[in-house]
Design a protein around this motif. Structure first.
Motif, mmCIF file in Angstrom:
data_model
loop_
_atom_site.group_PDB
_atom_site.id
_atom_site.type_symbol
_atom_site.label_atom_id
_atom_site.label_comp_id
_atom_site.label_asym_id
_atom_site.label_seq_id
_atom_site.Cartn_x
_atom_site.Cartn_y
_atom_site.Cartn_z
ATOM 1 N N VAL A 63 -3.057 7.478 5.151
ATOM 2 C CA VAL A 63 -3.369 7.291 3.730
ATOM 3 C C VAL A 63 -2.593 6.078 3.233
ATOM 4 N N ARG A 64 -3.196 5.396 2.265
ATOM 5 C CA ARG A 64 -2.576 4.205 1.670
ATOM 6 C C ARG A 64 -2.474 4.428 0.151
ATOM 7 N N PRO A 65 -1.568 5.296 -0.281
ATOM 8 C CA PRO A 65 -1.493 5.663 -1.708
ATOM 9 C C PRO A 65 -0.619 4.699 -2.507
ATOM 10 N N VAL A 66 -1.013 3.434 -2.511
ATOM 11 C CA VAL A 66 -0.175 2.414 -3.149
ATOM 12 C C VAL A 66 -0.048 2.640 -4.649
ATOM 13 N N GLU A 67 -0.991 3.406 -5.244
ATOM 14 C CA GLU A 67 -0.959 3.632 -6.688
ATOM 15 C C GLU A 67 -0.007 4.761 -7.076
ATOM 16 N N ARG A 87 6.481 7.016 6.731
ATOM 17 C CA ARG A 87 6.101 5.849 5.931
ATOM 18 C C ARG A 87 6.026 4.632 6.849
ATOM 19 N N VAL A 88 4.973 3.858 6.691
ATOM 20 C CA VAL A 88 4.759 2.673 7.523
ATOM 21 C C VAL A 88 4.535 1.477 6.602
ATOM 22 N N GLY A 134 0.554 -3.172 2.094
ATOM 23 C CA GLY A 134 1.406 -2.294 1.308
ATOM 24 C C GLY A 134 1.820 -1.070 2.110
ATOM 25 N N PRO A 135 2.672 -0.223 1.536
ATOM 26 C CA PRO A 135 3.143 0.958 2.255
ATOM 27 C C PRO A 135 2.018 1.946 2.517
#
Length: 260
Positions: free
Chosen positions: A80-84, A135-136, A141-142
């Motif tokens: 998942v890429r939950p940058v928000e 976390r990657v 972005g993270p």
């Protein structure tokens, strides 16, 4: 003793029961989390999934090893890429993952509860799975790699420790790994979407509290530095920390103590 049925994960059938994911299935790998973390750095999209029929060198929480014989469990990692999502909410990811596993396991007919943060237990003592969220950092972005190792068709002789169990041993309605993986992925996505929605944070916290058997119990927390804390667990704070006698703790191995 009759052995449970063991079949490879059917990628084509999985696409039908778990739409919306980009699924990679391997016969064997050392670690699905490591594979997916490398793929995340290469730019693969959100909801990419790595799973395998045999994970040979997986890791669990607190750097414990997590392995299982071929075709006996589900080893899966989801990107998942939950940058928000604000950084303060990221520590909830392991708890949300545990809640999703409870959802999926209960759908398979096995009653379980969570020991904080995400130990999925039968009868408060037999553990069904291991969870590791990492976390990657990527160029986009993270990102978070969410790993779950669920014991499905292990026999009693194959259990890694006496306190482990499997869905088969607990009388699950199915041990079809493809079907179970589809249910797990759907449950995980639903809970993650809930986690990402600020308007649903209170509802998510209540859902976690409802299945967490640690709350209201006398506990001992063994901390990474070797010290320990004993007291009553009264709740979970906004950062996902366990609150013991009014003090929040973010890390440690929890033991449920018998009432005095």
């Amino acid at each position: 003793m009759q052995l449970p049925q063991r079949e490879p994960i059917d990628r084509n059938r999985l696409a039908g029961v778990a739409p919306g994911f980009i699924v990679h299935v391997s016969p064997e790998t050392a670690s699905t989390n490591a594979d997916l973390a490398a793929a995340a750095r290469d730019g693969v999209p959100e909801w990419t999934v790595h799973t395998t029929d045999h994970q040979a060198a997986g890791r669990g929480r607190l750097d414990r090893t997590f392995t299982m014989p071929p075709l006996t469990g589900i080893a899966v990692s989801v990107l998942v890429r939950p940058v928000e999502v604000p950084p303060a909410r990221w520590p909830w990811l392991p708890l949300v993952t545990g809640l999703a596993v409870v959802d999926a396991v209960r759908e398979a007919g096995v009653e379980v509860a969570l020991k904080w943060p995400n130990d999925v237990l039968v009868d408060d003592r037999r553990k069904l799975c291991g969870i590791l969220v990492e976390r990657v950092e990527t160029s986009e972005g993270p990102a978070a790699v969410i790993g779950v190792g669920l014991n499905v068709a292990l026999t009693a002789d194959e259990l890694p420790v006496e306190t482990a169990t499997s869905l088969w041993l607990e009388g699950a309605t199915t041990i079809d790994r493809t079907e179970l993986l589809g249910v797990l992925l759907a449950a995980l996505r639903a809970r993650l979407e809930q986690w990402r929605d600020p308007a649903q944070q209170d509802e998510l916290a209540r859902a976690y509290t409802d299945v967490c058997s640690t709350i209201g119990r006398r506990v001992r927390i063994l901390r990474p530095d070797g010290s320990d804390v004993t007291g009553e667990a009264t709740g979970i704070d906004d950062s996902g920390r366990i609150v013991v006698d009014g003090v929040p703790w973010s890390a440690g191995d929890v033991t449920h103590l018998r009432p005095v």
